[in-house]
Design a protein around this motif. Sequence first.
Motif, PDB file in Angstrom:
ATOM      1  N   THR A  21       0.824  -1.131   0.140  1.00 44.38           N
ATOM      2  CA  THR A  21       0.000  -0.029  -0.163  1.00 44.38           C
ATOM      3  C   THR A  21       0.913   1.365   0.139  1.00 44.38           C
ATOM      4  O   THR A  21       0.455   2.150   0.337  1.00 44.38           O
ATOM      5  CB  THR A  21      -0.800  -0.045   1.341  1.00 44.38           C
ATOM      6  N   PRO A  45      -5.102   4.280  -7.409  1.00 41.06           N
ATOM      7  CA  PRO A  45      -6.243   3.629  -7.015  1.00 41.06           C
ATOM      8  C   PRO A  45      -7.160   3.016  -8.297  1.00 41.06           C
ATOM      9  O   PRO A  45      -7.463   4.081  -9.167  1.00 41.06           O
ATOM     10  CB  PRO A  45      -6.991   4.797  -6.189  1.00 41.06           C
ATOM     11  N   GLY A  46      -7.696   2.009  -8.338  1.00 36.00           N
ATOM     12  CA  GLY A  46      -8.452   1.335  -9.224  1.00 36.00           C
ATOM     13  C   GLY A  46      -7.814   1.166 -10.588  1.00 36.00           C
ATOM     14  O   GLY A  46      -8.378   0.537 -11.533  1.00 36.00           O
ATOM     15  N   ASN A  96       1.868   5.595  -7.456  1.00 33.82           N
ATOM     16  CA  ASN A  96       0.842   6.100  -6.691  1.00 33.82           C
ATOM     17  C   ASN A  96       1.132   7.390  -5.662  1.00 33.82           C
ATOM     18  O   ASN A  96       2.020   7.186  -4.895  1.00 33.82           O
ATOM     19  CB  ASN A  96       0.147   5.057  -5.853  1.00 33.82           C
ATOM     20  N   ILE A 125      -4.175   5.177   0.055  1.00 37.89           N
ATOM     21  CA  ILE A 125      -5.321   4.457  -0.589  1.00 37.89           C
ATOM     22  C   ILE A 125      -4.752   3.052  -1.213  1.00 37.89           C
ATOM     23  O   ILE A 125      -3.957   3.072  -1.782  1.00 37.89           O
ATOM     24  CB  ILE A 125      -5.913   5.370  -1.769  1.00 37.89           C
ATOM     25  N   VAL A 176      -4.702  -0.326  -3.428  1.00 42.54           N
ATOM     26  CA  VAL A 176      -4.780  -0.717  -4.602  1.00 42.54           C
ATOM     27  C   VAL A 176      -5.706  -1.915  -4.952  1.00 42.54           C
ATOM     28  O   VAL A 176      -5.408  -2.983  -4.735  1.00 42.54           O
ATOM     29  CB  VAL A 176      -3.685  -0.849  -5.275  1.00 42.54           C
TER      30      VAL A 176
END
Length: 209
Positions: A65, A72-73, A198, A203, A205
Amino acid sequence: MSEPTQQPSPNTFTRGARKIISPLGFRKGYNFVLFFIFAGAFVGFILARFQYLSLHGVLCNPDITGSNTAGPGECYYYLRNPYKVGILLHLGCVLPAGFLVVFQFLPVIRHKLILFHRLNGYLVLLLFLISTVGAFMIARHAFGGGLDVQSAVGVLGIMCVVSMALAYINIKRLQIEQHRAWMLRGWFYVRHLSPSPNSNPKIPVPTLC
């Protein structure tokens, strides 16, 4: 009549620097300094991102993380075709191309290893074009896939391709200075198309695993 002034002899640092600069083909010290700064930073950036070639191990690992993962996404799509093909094409081509292109800017290679410079240049251009296709394939979902991101990828991709095309045209016309200038511009643009980590490490993944 004034006597000509005698040039001061180079100090120890200057003599030591020349032993490093001269074998690499640099005629002026500031050219070597610029090469060391920009090429060194570029190589460091490229080497740090070779780990992203492992989609399941690093880029889309749900157990990681930190900042060394996709946004994210993104991995929801990166682990599905055709976006998986796109991200692998992009990473698998732009990273080797970015590493190999550094040798193109070494004067000793340009002047004494002309065949290597030419063949390596064709290989770098081929890898770059394939990586750009991969970047266009994933642009729809990269960093959220907003219109701003898609527009930025499109504009940067076109700028890179046009710069490389102009560099190729100029070298065929033996306009070496223009060829070099457009190659430098093109690879500065490519840096902004290269993968970035990122930006929000808090946030997680999401993945398909």
